[in-house]
Write an enzyme that holds these catalytic residues in place. Structure first.
Site, PDB file in Angstrom:
ATOM      1  CD1 TRP A  19      34.820 148.472  -6.180  1.00 43.59           C
ATOM      2  CD2 TRP A  19      34.943 146.381  -5.436  1.00 43.59           C
ATOM      3  NE1 TRP A  19      35.325 148.509  -4.896  1.00 43.59           N
ATOM      4  CE2 TRP A  19      35.412 147.233  -4.418  1.00 43.59           C
ATOM      5  CE3 TRP A  19      34.944 145.003  -5.187  1.00 43.59           C
ATOM      6  CZ2 TRP A  19      35.855 146.765  -3.178  1.00 43.59           C
ATOM      7  CZ3 TRP A  19      35.389 144.528  -3.968  1.00 43.59           C
ATOM      8  CH2 TRP A  19      35.835 145.411  -2.976  1.00 43.59           C
TER       9      TRP A  19
ATOM     10  CB  SER B  14      30.899 142.729 -11.387  1.00 46.31           C
ATOM     11  OG  SER B  14      30.816 142.639  -9.983  1.00 46.31           O
ATOM     12  CG  MET B  15      30.307 148.779  -9.670  1.00 50.07           C
ATOM     13  SD  MET B  15      31.642 149.638  -8.812  1.00 50.07           S
ATOM     14  CE  MET B  15      30.825 151.246  -8.594  1.00 50.07           C
TER      15      MET B  15
ATOM     16  CG  ASP C 239      28.774 135.303  -8.871  1.00 49.92           C
ATOM     17  OD1 ASP C 239      29.389 135.587  -7.828  1.00 49.92           O
ATOM     18  OD2 ASP C 239      28.649 136.099  -9.821  1.00 49.92           O
TER      19      ASP C 239
ATOM     20  CG  HIS D 206      31.805 137.716  -9.577  1.00 49.99           C
ATOM     21  ND1 HIS D 206      30.479 138.060  -9.753  1.00 49.99           N
ATOM     22  CD2 HIS D 206      32.501 138.888  -9.608  1.00 49.99           C
ATOM     23  CE1 HIS D 206      30.369 139.375  -9.873  1.00 49.99           C
ATOM     24  NE2 HIS D 206      31.585 139.892  -9.793  1.00 49.99           N
TER      25      HIS D 206
END
Length: 275
Positions: A29, A96-97, A226, A255
């Site tokens: 995202w 991530s997402m 992160d 990240h």
């Protein structure tokens, strides 16, 4: 076949490069499958079939009003796998997402057709700070994301979010301003509804019950610096809860590893896939 139609009629844009054992790349995202391009090219060049798609509501995919919960997103993944014929001997790689989609697919669809998984800077197992998840992100910080988007979405993404995403600060500048502009442009392709709804989903979905469903070798990669998805609430907790997992920590990394540590990430994925 650039588009796949999901079971609820949403059009999902798909990139399908190379041939060989399928590797399905799920983006973070609020980006799109374009964020995976360097890794997808390397995978295809190495003899794998790299499949990446734009999550519903983002990139070139349809922007329906509903369907931004992880059950539906996992169903979208299942539909893409079935439509592309990548539903056997597949490796799922979630950034991530996207890590949440991997986790929910493993539990909701029994990991059908999956032989390995990788979680990169992933939100799994639980982002929200609670009494039993003390290393998570406070509710007020998650609410601040929605507030910033509603107030001035371009400014929030360009001057706040993507800088933290790639670890840009007063001294540290691991990516160019052009990368920041590019990431912002990807973020702004997403619909406002889907952007807000997915932020709610990844910030508040508890994947701890899904961890037991990982019954395949799993690579977990995360940066120790992160600040978007804290490593203690995510990768370290995931590694503790997923059997047959391997945790690789990138010391001092932020990240957005696909850009800041792209070559290392590619090599680590290829090494894992070659086992």
């Amino acid at each position: 076949m650039p588009y796949v139609k999901t079971r609820d009629g949403t059009d999902i844009y798909v990139k399908d490069w190379g041939s060989g054992r399928p590797v399905i790349l799920l983006h973070g995202w609020p980006l799109s499958s374009d964020s995976w391009d360097p890794q997808a090219m390397a995978l295809a060049d190495a003899g794998f079939r790299a499949i990446a798609y734009d999550r519903r509501g983002f990139g070139r995919s349809g922007q329906p009003w509903n369907g931004y919960d992880y059950d539906t997103l996992a169903d979208d993944l299942a539909d893409v796998m079935a439509a592309t014929g990548a539903d056997s001997e597949a490796t799922l790689v979630g950034f991530s997402m996207g890590g949440g989609e991997v986790a929910r697919y493993m539990s909701r669809h029994g990991g059908k057709g999956v032989i390995a998984a990788a979680l990169v800077s992933s939100v799994v197992p639980y982002m929200l700070k609670t009494e039993d998840n003390p290393h998570g992100v406070p509710e007020e910080a998650l609410a601040g994301i929605a507030d910033g988007i509603k107030a001035d979405r371009p400014h929030f993404f360009r001057d706040t979010f993507v800088k933290q995403f790639f670890g840009v600060g007063i001294i540290s500048h691991p990516v160019s301003d052009d990368v920041l502009d590019w990431a912002t442009s990807l973020a702004l392709q997403g619909g406002l509804k889907s952007t807000l709804a997915c932020a709610e989903a990844f910030g508040h979905t508890d994947f701890r019950p899904d961890l037991a469903a990982f019954n395949v070798p799993t690579l977990i990669i995360h940066g120790t610096a992160d600040h978007t998805v804290p490593i203690d609430a995510s990768a370290r907790a995931a590694a503790a809860g997923i059997a047959n997992s391997q945790l690789v920590e990138y010391d001092g990394a932020p990240h957005g590893l696909f850009a800041t540590h792209g070559d290392r990430l590619t090599n680590d994925l290829l090494t894992f896939l070659g086992r």
